[in-house]
Design a protein around this motif. Structure first.
Motif, PDB file in Angstrom:
ATOM      1  N   ALA A  19      -0.327   2.735  -0.988  1.00 36.69           N
ATOM      2  CA  ALA A  19       0.540   3.081  -2.124  1.00 36.69           C
ATOM      3  C   ALA A  19       1.006   1.806  -2.833  1.00 36.69           C
ATOM      4  O   ALA A  19       1.073   1.762  -4.071  1.00 36.69           O
ATOM      5  N   LEU A  20       1.296   0.768  -2.077  1.00 32.68           N
ATOM      6  CA  LEU A  20       1.692  -0.515  -2.685  1.00 32.68           C
ATOM      7  C   LEU A  20       0.535  -1.114  -3.476  1.00 32.68           C
ATOM      8  O   LEU A  20       0.738  -1.646  -4.574  1.00 32.68           O
ATOM      9  N   VAL A  21      -0.677  -1.002  -2.948  1.00 32.35           N
ATOM     10  CA  VAL A  21      -1.852  -1.523  -3.666  1.00 32.35           C
ATOM     11  C   VAL A  21      -2.089  -0.720  -4.945  1.00 32.35           C
ATOM     12  O   VAL A  21      -2.385  -1.295  -6.001  1.00 32.35           O
ATOM     13  N   ASP A  30      -6.479  -4.633 -11.864  1.00 34.25           N
ATOM     14  CA  ASP A  30      -7.552  -5.187 -11.042  1.00 34.25           C
ATOM     15  C   ASP A  30      -7.165  -5.017  -9.573  1.00 34.25           C
ATOM     16  O   ASP A  30      -6.156  -5.561  -9.133  1.00 34.25           O
ATOM     17  N   GLU A  31      -7.983  -4.271  -8.818  1.00 37.92           N
ATOM     18  CA  GLU A  31      -7.628  -3.976  -7.429  1.00 37.92           C
ATOM     19  C   GLU A  31      -7.605  -5.226  -6.557  1.00 37.92           C
ATOM     20  O   GLU A  31      -6.733  -5.377  -5.702  1.00 37.92           O
ATOM     21  N   GLU A  32      -8.530  -6.126  -6.764  1.00 35.87           N
ATOM     22  CA  GLU A  32      -8.549  -7.349  -5.956  1.00 35.87           C
ATOM     23  C   GLU A  32      -7.287  -8.187  -6.204  1.00 35.87           C
ATOM     24  O   GLU A  32      -6.651  -8.666  -5.264  1.00 35.87           O
ATOM     25  N   GLU A  33      -6.930  -8.343  -7.464  1.00 31.99           N
ATOM     26  CA  GLU A  33      -5.710  -9.062  -7.804  1.00 31.99           C
ATOM     27  C   GLU A  33      -4.482  -8.342  -7.241  1.00 31.99           C
ATOM     28  O   GLU A  33      -3.529  -8.966  -6.765  1.00 31.99           O
ATOM     29  N   ALA A  34      -4.523  -7.011  -7.270  1.00 29.84           N
ATOM     30  CA  ALA A  34      -3.417  -6.216  -6.741  1.00 29.84           C
ATOM     31  C   ALA A  34      -3.253  -6.432  -5.239  1.00 29.84           C
ATOM     32  O   ALA A  34      -2.130  -6.583  -4.743  1.00 29.84           O
ATOM     33  N   GLN A  39      -0.140  -8.836  -0.834  1.00 30.07           N
ATOM     34  CA  GLN A  39      -0.091  -9.788   0.280  1.00 30.07           C
ATOM     35  C   GLN A  39       0.964 -10.869   0.029  1.00 30.07           C
ATOM     36  O   GLN A  39       1.756 -11.192   0.912  1.00 30.07           O
ATOM     37  N   ASP A  40       0.969 -11.414  -1.181  1.00 32.75           N
ATOM     38  CA  ASP A  40       1.959 -12.434  -1.545  1.00 32.75           C
ATOM     39  C   ASP A  40       3.380 -11.876  -1.481  1.00 32.75           C
ATOM     40  O   ASP A  40       4.305 -12.545  -1.020  1.00 32.75           O
ATOM     41  N   ALA A  60      11.118  -1.210  -0.716  1.00 34.46           N
ATOM     42  CA  ALA A  60      11.819  -1.474  -1.984  1.00 34.46           C
ATOM     43  C   ALA A  60      11.804  -2.967  -2.307  1.00 34.46           C
ATOM     44  O   ALA A  60      11.563  -3.359  -3.449  1.00 34.46           O
ATOM     45  N   TYR A  61      12.043  -3.806  -1.309  1.00 33.15           N
ATOM     46  CA  TYR A  61      11.993  -5.252  -1.520  1.00 33.15           C
ATOM     47  C   TYR A  61      10.587  -5.696  -1.942  1.00 33.15           C
ATOM     48  O   TYR A  61      10.424  -6.509  -2.851  1.00 33.15           O
ATOM     49  N   VAL A  62       9.578  -5.154  -1.284  1.00 36.01           N
ATOM     50  CA  VAL A  62       8.195  -5.542  -1.593  1.00 36.01           C
ATOM     51  C   VAL A  62       7.816  -5.084  -2.998  1.00 36.01           C
ATOM     52  O   VAL A  62       7.205  -5.831  -3.766  1.00 36.01           O
ATOM     53  N   ARG A  63       8.191  -3.857  -3.381  1.00 34.43           N
ATOM     54  CA  ARG A  63       7.896  -3.373  -4.735  1.00 34.43           C
ATOM     55  C   ARG A  63       8.573  -4.256  -5.788  1.00 34.43           C
ATOM     56  O   ARG A  63       7.991  -4.561  -6.815  1.00 34.43           O
TER      57      ARG A  63
END
Length: 182
Positions: A19-21, A30-34, A39-40, A60-63
């Motif tokens: 879901a985050l991807v 771009d899925e690869e960039e996503a 990851q970052d 929530a923090y990651v989003r």
């Protein structure tokens, strides 16, 4: 024994990783960039916050970190475009699937919006957030979110109308008989 934050990361990635991807893909196109962005964002989030929060809070923090990275990157790219003489479009391959084509068309339309408009549209309509939630996530006022949404929707409507008038897809290729022009 593994630290608590490591368990939260493992659970977050297992339960909400895709879901985050998807969220990051809608922003970047771009899925690869996503995947790199997710990851970052995970590294940045868990590099600072170690303990004391659940998976929902961590998500929530990651989003928020994903949205901030997207907007920061968009600003950097915008500055670069001003001084760069060349702009190269990525080549996209058609899978032959109408559904995939429609998704690619919408992804291409989203790429034509400003970064803030795109972030507001994705958060509001794909992530099903309220205007106030979008405002909080992006750190802007609810009025600004409404304005970005209004501008973005007007632009998207205009793009769709122009496509209908021309009878073609966003990539300029004519629609075949199987695809319905609405």
């Amino acid at each position: 024994m593994s630290a608590r934050w490591e368990l939260v990361v493992a659970e977050l990635v297992a339960e909400r990783g895709e879901a985050l991807v998807r969220y990051a893909t809608l922003l970047t196109g771009d899925e690869e960039e996503a995947r790199d962005m997710v990851q970052d964002a995970l590294a940045a989030t868990f590099g600072r916050l170690r303990n004391g929060f659940a998976v929902e809070q961590a998500e929530a923090y990651v989003r928020r970190a994903i949205a901030n990275r997207f907007l920061d990157g968009a600003r950097r790219r915008q500055r670069w475009r001003r001084i760069s003489p060349l702009v190269v479009d990525r080549e996209r391959l058609d899978s032959g699937s109408t559904l995939t084509g429609e998704r690619l068309d919408m992804a291409a339309r989203l790429q034509r919006l400003t970064p803030r408009e795109r972030a507001c549209i994705v958060l509001r309509y794909d992530e099903d957030r309220t205007v106030d939630q979008v405002a909080a996530e992006l750190g802007i006022s609810a009025g600004a979110v409404k304005r970005y949404l209004s501008d973005a929707l007007a632009k998207l409507r205009g793009m769709l109308e122009r496509e209908r008038e021309r009878g073609e897809r966003l990539d300029g290729r004519p629609r075949d008989g199987r695809e319905e022009v609405r």
